[in-house]
Design an enzyme around this catalytic site. Sequence first.
Site, mmCIF file in Angstrom:
data_model
loop_
_atom_site.group_PDB
_atom_site.id
_atom_site.type_symbol
_atom_site.label_atom_id
_atom_site.label_comp_id
_atom_site.label_asym_id
_atom_site.label_seq_id
_atom_site.Cartn_x
_atom_site.Cartn_y
_atom_site.Cartn_z
ATOM 1 N N ARG A 1 0.839 -1.206 0.000
ATOM 2 C CA ARG A 1 0.000 0.000 0.000
ATOM 3 C C ARG A 1 0.874 1.256 0.000
ATOM 4 O O ARG A 1 0.544 2.260 -0.635
ATOM 5 C CB ARG A 1 -0.937 0.020 1.219
ATOM 6 C CG ARG A 1 -1.938 1.170 1.139
ATOM 7 C CD ARG A 1 -2.884 1.220 2.315
ATOM 8 N NE ARG A 1 -2.171 1.440 3.558
ATOM 9 C CZ ARG A 1 -2.734 1.411 4.754
ATOM 10 N NH1 ARG A 1 -4.020 1.147 4.877
ATOM 11 N NH2 ARG A 1 -2.026 1.624 5.835
ATOM 12 N N ARG B 1 0.676 7.550 2.323
ATOM 13 C CA ARG B 1 0.590 7.642 3.782
ATOM 14 C C ARG B 1 1.993 7.697 4.375
ATOM 15 O O ARG B 1 2.846 6.875 4.041
ATOM 16 C CB ARG B 1 -0.182 6.439 4.343
ATOM 17 C CG ARG B 1 -1.639 6.788 4.621
ATOM 18 C CD ARG B 1 -2.425 5.621 5.131
ATOM 19 N NE ARG B 1 -2.035 5.173 6.457
ATOM 20 C CZ ARG B 1 -2.796 4.450 7.256
ATOM 21 N NH1 ARG B 1 -4.016 4.107 6.859
ATOM 22 N NH2 ARG B 1 -2.360 4.060 8.428
HETATM 23 P P1 AP5 Z 1 -6.738 -1.635 5.214
HETATM 24 O O1 AP5 Z 1 -8.145 -1.988 4.943
HETATM 25 O O2 AP5 Z 1 -6.305 -0.238 4.964
HETATM 26 O O3 AP5 Z 1 -6.324 -2.100 6.683
HETATM 27 P P2 AP5 Z 1 -6.520 -1.363 8.073
HETATM 28 O O4 AP5 Z 1 -6.781 -2.425 9.077
HETATM 29 O O5 AP5 Z 1 -7.515 -0.265 7.934
HETATM 30 O O6 AP5 Z 1 -5.034 -0.819 8.226
HETATM 31 P P3 AP5 Z 1 -4.503 0.634 8.623
HETATM 32 O O7 AP5 Z 1 -3.101 0.747 8.107
HETATM 33 O O8 AP5 Z 1 -5.466 1.702 8.254
HETATM 34 O O9 AP5 Z 1 -4.459 0.438 10.152
HETATM 35 P P4 AP5 Z 1 -3.887 1.270 11.258
HETATM 36 O O10 AP5 Z 1 -4.650 0.694 12.366
HETATM 37 O O11 AP5 Z 1 -2.410 1.242 11.428
HETATM 38 O O12 AP5 Z 1 -4.134 2.767 10.788
HETATM 39 P P5 AP5 Z 1 -5.083 3.927 11.295
HETATM 40 O O13 AP5 Z 1 -5.379 4.747 10.131
HETATM 41 O O14 AP5 Z 1 -6.183 3.381 12.114
HETATM 42 O O15 AP5 Z 1 -5.839 -2.650 4.367
HETATM 43 C C1 AP5 Z 1 -4.436 -2.517 4.298
HETATM 44 C C2 AP5 Z 1 -3.975 -2.881 2.873
HETATM 45 O O16 AP5 Z 1 -4.242 -4.262 2.644
HETATM 46 C C3 AP5 Z 1 -4.698 -2.118 1.759
HETATM 47 O O17 AP5 Z 1 -3.797 -1.824 0.738
HETATM 48 C C4 AP5 Z 1 -5.779 -3.098 1.284
HETATM 49 O O18 AP5 Z 1 -6.098 -2.921 -0.059
HETATM 50 C C5 AP5 Z 1 -5.110 -4.445 1.530
HETATM 51 N N1 AP5 Z 1 -6.074 -5.504 1.881
HETATM 52 C C6 AP5 Z 1 -7.160 -5.404 2.704
HETATM 53 N N2 AP5 Z 1 -7.793 -6.580 2.817
HETATM 54 C C7 AP5 Z 1 -7.079 -7.467 2.056
HETATM 55 C C8 AP5 Z 1 -7.244 -8.864 1.777
HETATM 56 N N3 AP5 Z 1 -8.261 -9.583 2.291
HETATM 57 N N4 AP5 Z 1 -6.315 -9.447 0.977
HETATM 58 C C9 AP5 Z 1 -5.293 -8.720 0.439
HETATM 59 N N5 AP5 Z 1 -5.101 -7.397 0.662
HETATM 60 C C10 AP5 Z 1 -5.981 -6.779 1.472
HETATM 61 O O19 AP5 Z 1 -4.093 4.704 12.282
HETATM 62 C C11 AP5 Z 1 -2.997 5.452 11.814
HETATM 63 C C12 AP5 Z 1 -2.360 6.197 12.977
HETATM 64 O O20 AP5 Z 1 -3.299 7.138 13.512
HETATM 65 C C13 AP5 Z 1 -1.942 5.331 14.177
HETATM 66 O O21 AP5 Z 1 -0.641 4.804 14.015
HETATM 67 C C14 AP5 Z 1 -2.010 6.354 15.317
HETATM 68 O O22 AP5 Z 1 -0.898 7.196 15.317
HETATM 69 C C15 AP5 Z 1 -3.221 7.191 14.930
HETATM 70 N N6 AP5 Z 1 -4.495 6.665 15.484
HETATM 71 C C16 AP5 Z 1 -5.576 6.216 14.766
HETATM 72 N N7 AP5 Z 1 -6.560 5.827 15.593
HETATM 73 C C17 AP5 Z 1 -6.086 6.021 16.856
HETATM 74 C C18 AP5 Z 1 -6.629 5.782 18.137
HETATM 75 N N8 AP5 Z 1 -7.875 5.267 18.285
HETATM 76 N N9 AP5 Z 1 -5.864 6.083 19.222
HETATM 77 C C19 AP5 Z 1 -4.628 6.612 19.088
HETATM 78 N N10 AP5 Z 1 -4.052 6.852 17.898
HETATM 79 C C20 AP5 Z 1 -4.775 6.562 16.791
HETATM 80 MG MG MG Z 2 -7.458 1.843 8.207
#
Ligand code: AP5
Ligand code: MG
Length: 192
Positions: free
Chosen positions: A128, A134
């Site tokens: 990704r 990102r």
């Molecule tokens: P995707 O669907 O994007 O996966 P995801 O679980 O949403 O992964 P993220 O990277 O968004 O998770 P994250 O938890 O680190 O990030 P967030 O934005 O929450 O899929 C990933 C990839 O795989 C894509 O390319 C997709 O196409 C592919 N894919 C999906 N399903 C597939 C399948 N079945 N087979 C093959 N490929 C597949 O957080 C980012 C940052 O924000 C954190 O590090 C933190 O600093 C902050 N943050 C966010 N929320 C909080 C919180 N609640 N508390 C504190 N900090 C927070």
């Molecule tokens: Mg996500």
Amino acid sequence: MFNLVLFGPPGSGKGTQSISIIEKYKLIHVSTGDLLRNEVSNETPLGLEAKKYMDLGMLVPDEVVIGMISTKLDENTEANGFIFDGFPRTVAQAEALDNLLEFKNNPITVVLSLKVSENELKKRLISRGEVSGRSDDNEEVIAKRIKEYHAKTAPVSDYYKHKDKLVEINGEGEVSDVFNLISNQIDTFIIA
Ligand code: AP5
Ligand code: MG
């Protein structure tokens, strides 16, 4: 009201599956990652503060994300239900969410936990990173995000297990197959 927590490590498919779930079940999507990235791109004070943590792969402080969630719930009082994606990520956030929802008399219905092996997570996030733009999709920050997940977020699944709300889903395989597994679970609670 149907309130779903979609739980899982970075790259487990929370964002991908949320798109299909909100379409089928008409739920409001609440992704703290998306909300934070929006604040970052608008260069708000909250965004500038959050970016420091996000770029390092560390969790943003609880009070910042809890405040955002509270606002989002207040903006959508007529919703059929919510899907929480990437929240709660600490036990303190889970407790805060329970308090907010209890106040509205609409508790969490179920927590679906996507299980994906660490190798597959890394592979997905690296690929990704080649297209997403990102700032946290590079090898070093991905490793840090997974470490934060194990240290601070994994305990949240025990929190919901004790409340009998946790259901595990095999998150590997085709996106549509994972969606079918999720739908089967949701359908035990609501009919679309
Ligand atoms: P995707 O669907 O994007 O996966 P995801 O679980 O949403 O992964 P993220 O990277 O968004 O998770 P994250 O938890 O680190 O990030 P967030 O934005 O929450 O899929 C990933 C990839 O795989 C894509 O390319 C997709 O196409 C592919 N894919 C999906 N399903 C597939 C399948 N079945 N087979 C093959 N490929 C597949 O957080 C980012 C940052 O924000 C954190 O590090 C933190 O600093 C902050 N943050 C966010 N929320 C909080 C919180 N609640 N508390 C504190 N900090 C927070
Ligand atoms: Mg996500």
